[in-house]
Design an enzyme around this catalytic site. Structure first.
Site, PDB file in Angstrom:
ATOM      1  N   SER A   1     102.898  46.659  53.101  1.00 30.95           N
ATOM      2  CA  SER A   1     102.267  46.760  54.501  1.00 30.95           C
ATOM      3  C   SER A   1     101.671  45.422  54.910  1.00 30.95           C
ATOM      4  O   SER A   1     101.436  45.396  56.057  1.00 30.95           O
ATOM      5  CB  SER A   1     101.258  47.835  54.381  1.00 30.95           C
ATOM      6  OG  SER A   1     101.873  49.021  54.552  1.00 30.95           O
TER       7      SER A   1
ATOM      8  N   LYS B   1     103.357  44.039  57.886  1.00 31.05           N
ATOM      9  CA  LYS B   1     103.002  44.468  59.085  1.00 31.05           C
ATOM     10  C   LYS B   1     102.340  43.623  60.086  1.00 31.05           C
ATOM     11  O   LYS B   1     102.655  43.535  61.389  1.00 31.05           O
ATOM     12  CB  LYS B   1     102.609  45.763  59.261  1.00 31.05           C
ATOM     13  CG  LYS B   1     103.379  47.018  58.409  1.00 31.05           C
ATOM     14  CD  LYS B   1     102.389  48.116  58.188  1.00 31.05           C
ATOM     15  CE  LYS B   1     103.377  49.366  57.475  1.00 31.05           C
ATOM     16  NZ  LYS B   1     102.537  50.362  56.916  1.00 31.05           N
TER      17      LYS B   1
ATOM     18  N   TYR C   1     112.679  48.412  59.028  1.00 29.55           N
ATOM     19  CA  TYR C   1     111.380  48.458  58.272  1.00 29.55           C
ATOM     20  C   TYR C   1     111.223  48.491  56.926  1.00 29.55           C
ATOM     21  O   TYR C   1     110.424  47.709  56.368  1.00 29.55           O
ATOM     22  CB  TYR C   1     110.874  49.815  58.841  1.00 29.55           C
ATOM     23  CG  TYR C   1     109.579  50.367  58.160  1.00 29.55           C
ATOM     24  CD1 TYR C   1     108.180  50.178  58.659  1.00 29.55           C
ATOM     25  CD2 TYR C   1     109.390  51.461  57.197  1.00 29.55           C
ATOM     26  CE1 TYR C   1     107.107  50.419  58.039  1.00 29.55           C
ATOM     27  CE2 TYR C   1     108.357  51.526  56.488  1.00 29.55           C
ATOM     28  CZ  TYR C   1     107.091  51.268  56.937  1.00 29.55           C
ATOM     29  OH  TYR C   1     105.879  51.560  56.364  1.00 29.55           O
TER      30      TYR C   1
ATOM     31  N   TYR D   1      93.732  51.412  56.863  1.00 33.43           N
ATOM     32  CA  TYR D   1      94.024  52.894  57.371  1.00 33.43           C
ATOM     33  C   TYR D   1      92.571  53.709  57.204  1.00 33.43           C
ATOM     34  O   TYR D   1      91.649  53.220  58.038  1.00 33.43           O
ATOM     35  CB  TYR D   1      94.903  53.413  56.330  1.00 33.43           C
ATOM     36  CG  TYR D   1      96.094  52.493  56.061  1.00 33.43           C
ATOM     37  CD1 TYR D   1      96.853  52.274  57.130  1.00 33.43           C
ATOM     38  CD2 TYR D   1      96.303  52.028  54.901  1.00 33.43           C
ATOM     39  CE1 TYR D   1      97.982  51.318  56.823  1.00 33.43           C
ATOM     40  CE2 TYR D   1      97.186  51.016  54.721  1.00 33.43           C
ATOM     41  CZ  TYR D   1      98.084  50.767  55.801  1.00 33.43           C
ATOM     42  OH  TYR D   1      99.115  49.923  55.515  1.00 33.43           O
TER      43      TYR D   1
ATOM     44  N   VAL E   1     100.679  48.433  49.390  1.00 28.79           N
ATOM     45  CA  VAL E   1     100.814  49.276  48.264  1.00 28.79           C
ATOM     46  C   VAL E   1     101.357  48.761  46.950  1.00 28.79           C
ATOM     47  O   VAL E   1     101.388  49.280  45.748  1.00 28.79           O
ATOM     48  CB  VAL E   1     101.669  50.669  48.397  1.00 28.79           C
ATOM     49  CG1 VAL E   1     100.835  51.616  49.392  1.00 28.79           C
ATOM     50  CG2 VAL E   1     103.238  50.434  48.767  1.00 28.79           C
TER      51      VAL E   1
HETATM   52  O1  DON Z   1     106.280  52.694  53.947  1.00 34.89           O
HETATM   53  C1  DON Z   1     105.530  52.662  53.193  1.00 34.89           C
HETATM   54  O2  DON Z   1     105.099  53.718  52.404  1.00 34.89           O
HETATM   55  C2  DON Z   1     105.415  51.428  52.212  1.00 34.89           C
HETATM   56  N1  DON Z   1     106.689  50.488  52.599  1.00 34.89           N
HETATM   57  C3  DON Z   1     104.330  50.502  52.672  1.00 34.89           C
HETATM   58  C4  DON Z   1     102.995  51.388  52.558  1.00 34.89           C
HETATM   59  C5  DON Z   1     101.889  50.545  52.518  1.00 34.89           C
HETATM   60  O3  DON Z   1     101.815  49.234  51.977  1.00 34.89           O
HETATM   61  C6  DON Z   1     100.468  51.037  52.547  1.00 34.89           C
HETATM   62  N2  DON Z   1      99.492  50.141  52.380  1.00 34.89           N
HETATM   63  N3  DON Z   1      98.369  50.159  51.653  1.00 34.89           N
END
Ligand code: DON
Length: 304
Positions: free
Chosen positions: A63, A66, A188, A240, A258
């Protein structure tokens, strides 16, 4: 302030503490990472660099991408993007569907998954080769053409990303996704699969600590005003439903992923990347959060 000795001290302190996090397993490919990796890298506005531990190892930035995605869209499309996505903290998990129903498909901010998908959709409408163009943008701001998408991670997430599929189709039902949802999801998942080291990550975010200018040639990536606004969204939405906690403990704009990476920056001073794969229950790196909390406390400097 002696940044290297502070980084070394905190790094050693944290190594002695128990790591209470757990590695992300919902993306199978991420579960294969060595959970004990731990790296930190800092670059100052002036270009002084310092790293410790596994700061040269590449990992999935997830993320964190983003923010770079938003930077490209904001640079190309300006304030028109704010009719499609908000700038409010969601107070919900990164992959939550709850608010989309009452918000009529307008995601609260560009850093929750729903918001990043809308930004992907905007870029697909704008660019001839969105995946290639975004990667080139990331390579340019980092000054490194070796940065690539991990096909393995993108495919791994594509196979099990049911919640993201639900999000994208749900937004489409409100007409806030204009392109084919499958194309949006593919873009994405690739955006999230970019791999960087802590060194590359801190370099790629240097422009946000430097009024929108990239370090090497002082080229403008985005205007000073846009850099200010992106930092503001990182401050309020970067973690978040733990954004308030990060702001309270660390006091810097930042963004997590993540894969266990966190980028944080002090405008006009530095950007700093931390990587440790085990996550707390909000999906943010346990040691990364801890490192940055000790960091701004020790150097007695935050934006507040
Ligand atoms: O869409 C997802 O769930 C992952 N590609 C990215 C989520 C993420 O990195 C949340 N961050 N802490």
């Amino acid at each position: 302030m002696n940044y290297p000795s502070s980084i070394k001290d905190i790094y050693q302190t944290i190594l002695k503490e128990e790591d209470l996090g757990a590695i992300a397993t919902y993306i199978p490919e991420l579960a294969k990472v060595n959970p004990n990796k731990f790296g930190v890298h800092l670059i100052t506005k002036e270009g002084f660099e310092f790293g410790i531990g596994d700061y040269k190892d590449q990992f999935s930035i997830q993320s964190i991408s983003k923010v770079l995605l938003l930077s490209l869209a904001y640079q190309l499309l300006g304030d028109s993007i704010w009719s499609r996505v908000g700038v409010e903290p969601s107070g919900t998990a990164f992959n939550s569907l709850i608010q989309l129903e009452s918000d009529l498909g307008i995601p609260r901010n560009p850093f929750i998954n729903a918001g990043a998908m809308v930004i992907c959709d905007l870029l697909i409408s704008q660019l001839v080769h969105p995946k290639e163009d975004f990667l080139e943008f990331v390579q340019n701001i980092t000054g490194n053409t070796d940065i690539i998408y991990s096909k393995k991670v993108a495919q791994s997430e594509q196979k099990v990303g049911y919640r993201n599929v639900a999000l994208c189709y749900f937004i489409k039902s409100f007409d806030n996704i204009k392109n084919d949802p499958e194309e949006v999801l593919d873009f994405y998942f690739h955006v999230c699969s970019i791999e960087m080291s802590c060194q590359e990550l801190s370099n790629s975010f240097h422009f946000l600590a430097n009024d929108g200018f990239r370090n090497i040639h002082q080229e403008e990536v985005i205007s000073m005003s846009k850099a200010k606004r992106i930092n503001a969204i990182m401050q309020t939405c970067g973690f978040y439903d733990e954004s308030g906690e990060f702001s309270f403990k660390v006091g810097l704009p930042g963004k997590s992923g993540v894969g266990g990476g966190i980028i944080a920056l002090h405008p006009d001073k530095y950007s700093i990347a931390v990587w440790s794969p085990k996550l707390n229950d909000k999906g943010n790196s346990y040691r990364g959060m801890r490192f940055l909390e000790l960091w701004t406390s020790k150097i007695e400097s935050s934006i507040f």
